[in-house]
Scaffold this motif. Sequence first.
Motif, PDB file in Angstrom:
ATOM      1  N   TYR A 212     -58.580  -1.518 -35.153  1.00  0.00           N
ATOM      2  CA  TYR A 212     -59.095  -1.552 -36.518  1.00  0.00           C
ATOM      3  C   TYR A 212     -59.796  -2.869 -36.848  1.00  0.00           C
ATOM      4  CZ  TYR A 212     -56.515   2.739 -37.612  1.00  0.00           C
ATOM      5  OH  TYR A 212     -56.044   4.042 -37.646  1.00  0.00           O
ATOM      6  N   THR A 213     -59.223  -4.002 -36.409  1.00  0.00           N
ATOM      7  CA  THR A 213     -59.832  -5.293 -36.727  1.00  0.00           C
ATOM      8  C   THR A 213     -61.201  -5.425 -36.076  1.00  0.00           C
ATOM      9  OG1 THR A 213     -57.654  -6.333 -36.943  1.00  0.00           O
ATOM     10  CG2 THR A 213     -59.524  -7.792 -36.617  1.00  0.00           C
ATOM     11  N   ALA A 214     -61.307  -5.004 -34.821  1.00  0.00           N
ATOM     12  CA  ALA A 214     -62.593  -5.068 -34.128  1.00  0.00           C
ATOM     13  C   ALA A 214     -63.626  -4.163 -34.791  1.00  0.00           C
ATOM     14  CB  ALA A 214     -62.415  -4.698 -32.661  1.00  0.00           C
ATOM     15  N   LEU A 215     -63.198  -2.991 -35.266  1.00  0.00           N
ATOM     16  CA  LEU A 215     -64.117  -2.095 -35.970  1.00  0.00           C
ATOM     17  C   LEU A 215     -64.590  -2.711 -37.282  1.00  0.00           C
ATOM     18  CD1 LEU A 215     -62.394   1.375 -35.379  1.00  0.00           C
ATOM     19  CD2 LEU A 215     -64.623   0.645 -34.491  1.00  0.00           C
ATOM     20  N   ASP A 216     -63.681  -3.388 -37.980  1.00  0.00           N
ATOM     21  CA  ASP A 216     -64.073  -4.055 -39.222  1.00  0.00           C
ATOM     22  C   ASP A 216     -65.063  -5.183 -38.946  1.00  0.00           C
ATOM     23  OD1 ASP A 216     -62.517  -2.386 -40.706  1.00  0.00           O
ATOM     24  OD2 ASP A 216     -60.903  -3.824 -41.088  1.00  0.00           O
ATOM     25  N   GLN A 217     -64.855  -5.898 -37.844  1.00  0.00           N
ATOM     26  CA  GLN A 217     -65.809  -6.950 -37.474  1.00  0.00           C
ATOM     27  C   GLN A 217     -67.204  -6.372 -37.313  1.00  0.00           C
ATOM     28  OE1 GLN A 217     -64.762  -9.518 -34.148  1.00  0.00           O
ATOM     29  NE2 GLN A 217     -62.609  -9.143 -34.553  1.00  0.00           N
TER      30      GLN A 217
END
Length: 508
Positions: A212-217
Amino acid sequence: MKKIVYLPLDERPCNNTFCQFLTQDNDEINLVCPPLSILGLKKKPADYQKISTFLIEQCADADYLILAVDMLLYGGLVPSRLHHMDVREVSSRIETIKTIKNNNTKLKIFAFSLVMRCPTYSSSDEEPDYYEQYGERIFKYGVNEHKYLDGLIDKQQYLSQKAMLNVPQTIIEDYTKRRSVNIEILTEVLKLVGDEIDEFVILQDDSAPYGYTALDQRIIKKCLSDNNIDIDIYPGSDEGGLTLLARVLTKIKGYSPKICPVYPQSECKNVIPLFEDRAVYKSIIAQIESAGCVVSDENDADIYLFCNLPVGQMLDFCSLYIGKSNGVDNVAGKQYIDRDLPKFVSKLAKLHAMGKAVAIADIAFANGGDVGFARMVSESVGLMNIAGYAGWNTSSNTLGTVICQAVFYNFFKDTPTHRRFTAERVYEDIAYCSHVRGDVTANELPKLGYNYFDVGEQRGKVSDMVAHNLDKFIEDNLPEIHDGYIIVDCYMPWSRMFEVGITVKERT
């Protein structure tokens, strides 16, 4: 004097008091912070109305504002992961930033915000209650979504993994809705850069290449590209205020100190620190530049940043706990032996003897400083004679802290404030994080009916025991610090063992 208003990320010492400490007794800087009483407490959010009023009033005649966006919008770091506000409600709070700038057009706003983390482990200590049971599975759920979206797994693999993880849909919906709100709000705030906000830093707390964090980035990077905004996204969190404080100081002084990173071995620069997603040298460059400084070579540096790193996989003191032993002395691992610390410290001593400013980013381990290395520095140069020291939590937390201290040293030299800050870092980062924390958790808390996540109160039996053990450890291992400084306050900010609040003063 330049007036700097500072809104911290949360009320813990690393966010709230480190910046205040470094600006103490400084006749060029007046750092103004909100009272602790309105900053909330861990999962309890700060009082938005009082924060907004404080900022509007204090920024009216200020020169700079260092703004933790997550404190203003959500009430702190942990509340940003727990709130149930919709986009409209959070968006309305952005108006405070616009009001502040409209009231004082000469004010320079330096802001930072975080991409919401997604821990790989199950714990509700700083996450929603359901993360205690489903945390690891939620992280893997996000990785599965990411890999399927990027075509790295087929539909059958995707559905099979999703079924195996078996996270209730209501939990996924709650978690992803909050992430969606936060990322939409961050893109809205970014559109203020260049007008209301003068400079901006985006940090990511606990990162991984997928999830999820990488997708938000990815969403953030598209926003930056679409709006032609030049901002880096790099690992970090609790050091954000310190980084921007250093950046403000370089603006005030009109000079960007040149910092040269120094490694035990050339291979060390490629180590990927725990909790981060890239080679450490990339984060070191980002931290230096975000602090308003310039990366330099060895021939033209104002500050030499000695980065203590392994030659390979980093270990974590929180999971490695080895009692009262002396750090790396009892750690079996070729990656630590191959550092050749005697040669590394010899180079540090040589530069120091030449009158160069040397600082130490003690990032050989996650969650604690390396006492074996620190003893070598203490005995050869003296920890109190260097330009800065830090060695706590993540690599980026440490880097941002020591770089800020070194920038202050560059401009104000060897002040009593600088020396006290170094002493506190040694007491906390080496004695507490690497040793006393684990010792008290394993051997004393069970007798008192407490555990790592609950020590009952901020001040009491546990904090008294911690203070006593810290004093003994420093006396036995780093007499230079013990002979010069004594603990006058010790408390557990969030009534748990992860962090400690320490104040020292000179011995008389």
